[in-house]
Design a protein around this motif. Structure first.
Motif, PDB file in Angstrom:
ATOM      1  N   ASP A  33     -17.827 -42.991 -24.465  1.00  0.00           N
ATOM      2  CA  ASP A  33     -16.897 -43.371 -25.529  1.00  0.00           C
ATOM      3  C   ASP A  33     -16.411 -44.814 -25.398  1.00  0.00           C
ATOM      4  OD1 ASP A  33     -15.668 -42.708 -27.919  1.00  0.00           O
ATOM      5  OD2 ASP A  33     -13.781 -42.174 -26.926  1.00  0.00           O
ATOM      6  N   LYS A  34     -17.345 -45.723 -25.272  1.00  0.00           N
ATOM      7  CA  LYS A  34     -17.043 -47.158 -25.186  1.00  0.00           C
ATOM      8  C   LYS A  34     -17.703 -47.882 -26.359  1.00  0.00           C
ATOM      9  CE  LYS A  34     -15.291 -47.453 -20.910  1.00  0.00           C
ATOM     10  NZ  LYS A  34     -14.252 -48.231 -20.374  1.00  0.00           N
ATOM     11  N   GLN A  35     -17.252 -49.090 -26.628  1.00  0.00           N
ATOM     12  CA  GLN A  35     -17.815 -49.931 -27.672  1.00  0.00           C
ATOM     13  C   GLN A  35     -18.707 -51.010 -27.044  1.00  0.00           C
ATOM     14  OE1 GLN A  35     -17.438 -49.570 -30.996  1.00  0.00           O
ATOM     15  NE2 GLN A  35     -16.287 -47.696 -30.574  1.00  0.00           N
ATOM     16  N   VAL A  36     -19.613 -51.531 -27.836  1.00  0.00           N
ATOM     17  CA  VAL A  36     -20.479 -52.619 -27.376  1.00  0.00           C
ATOM     18  C   VAL A  36     -19.641 -53.886 -27.297  1.00  0.00           C
ATOM     19  CG1 VAL A  36     -22.509 -53.998 -27.891  1.00  0.00           C
ATOM     20  CG2 VAL A  36     -22.509 -51.563 -28.392  1.00  0.00           C
ATOM     21  N   ALA A  37     -19.636 -54.524 -26.132  1.00  0.00           N
ATOM     22  CA  ALA A  37     -18.836 -55.731 -25.937  1.00  0.00           C
ATOM     23  C   ALA A  37     -19.556 -56.967 -26.491  1.00  0.00           C
ATOM     24  CB  ALA A  37     -18.522 -55.916 -24.461  1.00  0.00           C
ATOM     25  N   ASP A  38     -20.840 -57.096 -26.211  1.00  0.00           N
ATOM     26  CA  ASP A  38     -21.596 -58.272 -26.648  1.00  0.00           C
ATOM     27  C   ASP A  38     -23.000 -57.825 -27.045  1.00  0.00           C
ATOM     28  OD1 ASP A  38     -22.539 -60.790 -27.148  1.00  0.00           O
ATOM     29  OD2 ASP A  38     -22.630 -61.404 -25.050  1.00  0.00           O
ATOM     30  N   TRP A  39     -23.293 -57.901 -28.327  1.00  0.00           N
ATOM     31  CA  TRP A  39     -24.588 -57.439 -28.827  1.00  0.00           C
ATOM     32  C   TRP A  39     -25.748 -58.296 -28.347  1.00  0.00           C
ATOM     33  CZ3 TRP A  39     -26.046 -53.060 -30.922  1.00  0.00           C
ATOM     34  CH2 TRP A  39     -25.078 -52.232 -31.510  1.00  0.00           C
ATOM     35  N   TRP A  40     -25.503 -59.540 -28.003  1.00  0.00           N
ATOM     36  CA  TRP A  40     -26.598 -60.462 -27.675  1.00  0.00           C
ATOM     37  C   TRP A  40     -26.725 -60.708 -26.177  1.00  0.00           C
ATOM     38  CZ3 TRP A  40     -29.435 -60.480 -31.694  1.00  0.00           C
ATOM     39  CH2 TRP A  40     -28.846 -60.365 -32.949  1.00  0.00           C
ATOM     40  N   ALA A  41     -26.156 -59.860 -25.359  1.00  0.00           N
ATOM     41  CA  ALA A  41     -26.212 -60.050 -23.913  1.00  0.00           C
ATOM     42  C   ALA A  41     -27.620 -59.870 -23.350  1.00  0.00           C
ATOM     43  CB  ALA A  41     -25.251 -59.086 -23.223  1.00  0.00           C
ATOM     44  N   PHE A  42     -28.494 -59.182 -24.054  1.00  0.00           N
ATOM     45  CA  PHE A  42     -29.852 -58.940 -23.559  1.00  0.00           C
ATOM     46  C   PHE A  42     -30.777 -60.141 -23.760  1.00  0.00           C
ATOM     47  CE2 PHE A  42     -30.050 -57.854 -27.997  1.00  0.00           C
ATOM     48  CZ  PHE A  42     -31.296 -58.294 -28.396  1.00  0.00           C
ATOM     49  N   LEU A  43     -30.392 -61.085 -24.610  1.00  0.00           N
ATOM     50  CA  LEU A  43     -31.290 -62.206 -24.924  1.00  0.00           C
ATOM     51  C   LEU A  43     -31.640 -63.093 -23.724  1.00  0.00           C
ATOM     52  CD1 LEU A  43     -30.263 -63.378 -28.494  1.00  0.00           C
ATOM     53  CD2 LEU A  43     -32.305 -62.164 -27.772  1.00  0.00           C
ATOM     54  N   PRO A  44     -30.701 -63.480 -22.858  1.00  0.00           N
ATOM     55  CA  PRO A  44     -31.121 -64.304 -21.710  1.00  0.00           C
ATOM     56  C   PRO A  44     -32.107 -63.592 -20.790  1.00  0.00           C
ATOM     57  CG  PRO A  44     -28.735 -64.364 -21.954  1.00  0.00           C
ATOM     58  CD  PRO A  44     -29.249 -63.339 -22.921  1.00  0.00           C
ATOM     59  N   ILE A  45     -31.885 -62.314 -20.552  1.00  0.00           N
ATOM     60  CA  ILE A  45     -32.789 -61.564 -19.671  1.00  0.00           C
ATOM     61  C   ILE A  45     -34.166 -61.426 -20.311  1.00  0.00           C
ATOM     62  CG2 ILE A  45     -33.165 -59.337 -18.555  1.00  0.00           C
ATOM     63  CD1 ILE A  45     -30.082 -59.137 -18.394  1.00  0.00           C
ATOM     64  N   THR A  46     -34.182 -61.146 -21.610  1.00  0.00           N
ATOM     65  CA  THR A  46     -35.453 -61.043 -22.326  1.00  0.00           C
ATOM     66  C   THR A  46     -36.161 -62.389 -22.356  1.00  0.00           C
ATOM     67  OG1 THR A  46     -34.491 -59.314 -23.698  1.00  0.00           O
ATOM     68  CG2 THR A  46     -36.510 -60.340 -24.503  1.00  0.00           C
ATOM     69  N   GLY A  47     -35.410 -63.464 -22.529  1.00  0.00           N
ATOM     70  CA  GLY A  47     -35.997 -64.807 -22.536  1.00  0.00           C
ATOM     71  C   GLY A  47     -36.625 -65.174 -21.199  1.00  0.00           C
ATOM     72  N   VAL A  48     -35.934 -64.844 -20.111  1.00  0.00           N
ATOM     73  CA  VAL A  48     -36.483 -65.129 -18.783  1.00  0.00           C
ATOM     74  C   VAL A  48     -37.740 -64.295 -18.550  1.00  0.00           C
ATOM     75  CG1 VAL A  48     -36.044 -64.873 -16.308  1.00  0.00           C
ATOM     76  CG2 VAL A  48     -34.317 -65.892 -17.775  1.00  0.00           C
ATOM     77  N   GLY A  49     -37.713 -63.029 -18.954  1.00  0.00           N
ATOM     78  CA  GLY A  49     -38.899 -62.181 -18.811  1.00  0.00           C
ATOM     79  C   GLY A  49     -40.072 -62.717 -19.610  1.00  0.00           C
ATOM     80  N   ALA A  50     -39.818 -63.129 -20.847  1.00  0.00           N
ATOM     81  CA  ALA A  50     -40.891 -63.683 -21.686  1.00  0.00           C
ATOM     82  C   ALA A  50     -41.417 -64.991 -21.108  1.00  0.00           C
ATOM     83  CB  ALA A  50     -40.380 -63.896 -23.109  1.00  0.00           C
ATOM     84  N   ALA A  51     -40.540 -65.825 -20.570  1.00  0.00           N
ATOM     85  CA  ALA A  51     -40.981 -67.094 -19.977  1.00  0.00           C
ATOM     86  C   ALA A  51     -41.850 -66.855 -18.742  1.00  0.00           C
ATOM     87  CB  ALA A  51     -39.772 -67.949 -19.619  1.00  0.00           C
ATOM     88  N   LEU A  52     -41.478 -65.894 -17.911  1.00  0.00           N
ATOM     89  CA  LEU A  52     -42.292 -65.586 -16.734  1.00  0.00           C
ATOM     90  C   LEU A  52     -43.655 -65.022 -17.118  1.00  0.00           C
ATOM     91  CD1 LEU A  52     -39.649 -64.085 -14.294  1.00  0.00           C
ATOM     92  CD2 LEU A  52     -40.910 -66.214 -14.040  1.00  0.00           C
ATOM     93  N   ILE A  53     -43.668 -64.160 -18.120  1.00  0.00           N
ATOM     94  CA  ILE A  53     -44.941 -63.614 -18.590  1.00  0.00           C
ATOM     95  C   ILE A  53     -45.815 -64.718 -19.161  1.00  0.00           C
ATOM     96  CG2 ILE A  53     -45.979 -62.121 -20.340  1.00  0.00           C
ATOM     97  CD1 ILE A  53     -43.558 -60.245 -19.884  1.00  0.00           C
ATOM     98  N   LEU A  54     -45.213 -65.633 -19.923  1.00  0.00           N
ATOM     99  CA  LEU A  54     -45.958 -66.755 -20.490  1.00  0.00           C
ATOM    100  C   LEU A  54     -46.516 -67.643 -19.384  1.00  0.00           C
ATOM    101  CD1 LEU A  54     -46.790 -68.305 -23.064  1.00  0.00           C
ATOM    102  CD2 LEU A  54     -44.645 -69.565 -22.829  1.00  0.00           C
ATOM    103  N   LEU A  55     -45.709 -67.903 -18.355  1.00  0.00           N
ATOM    104  CA  LEU A  55     -46.164 -68.736 -17.247  1.00  0.00           C
ATOM    105  C   LEU A  55     -47.350 -68.099 -16.523  1.00  0.00           C
ATOM    106  CD1 LEU A  55     -45.663 -71.192 -15.351  1.00  0.00           C
ATOM    107  CD2 LEU A  55     -44.240 -69.641 -13.998  1.00  0.00           C
ATOM    108  N   VAL A  56     -47.257 -66.832 -16.212  1.00  0.00           N
ATOM    109  CA  VAL A  56     -48.352 -66.145 -15.518  1.00  0.00           C
ATOM    110  C   VAL A  56     -49.602 -66.094 -16.387  1.00  0.00           C
ATOM    111  CG1 VAL A  56     -49.089 -63.904 -14.615  1.00  0.00           C
ATOM    112  CG2 VAL A  56     -46.846 -64.809 -14.022  1.00  0.00           C
TER     113      VAL A  56
END
Length: 76
Positions: A33-56
């Motif tokens: 029973d909690k509310q979402v604090a920040d809807w865009w908090a996943f973007l930095p983690i997703t960006g780092v994951g995508a950058a690592l995949i692109l690099l490899v």
């Protein structure tokens, strides 16, 4: 074609992971029973994951191109 063979599964996998993660996160937040604090908090983690995949992927393209030549395919 070699780049598409690696890029399409990566994009689909990232989209599935983000969608599934947000969905499961919303279910868990509903359970406690909690509310979402920040809807865009996943973007930095997703960006780092995508950058690592692109690099490899970029680092593995030269050996992959060598293996895809006719003389490389004969050795398989």
């Amino acid at each position: 074609s070699v780049l598409w063979q690696t890029a399409v599964p990566i994009v689909l996998g990232l989209a599935l992971a983000v969608t599934g993660g947000i969905g499961l996160g919303l279910v868990l937040l509903k359970l406690v029973d909690k509310q979402v604090a920040d809807w865009w908090a996943f973007l930095p983690i997703t960006g780092v994951g995508a950058a690592l995949i692109l690099l490899v992927t970029v680092l593995s393209l030269p050996p992959l191109w060598r293996m895809m030549r006719p003389d490389g395919l004969r050795t398989e």
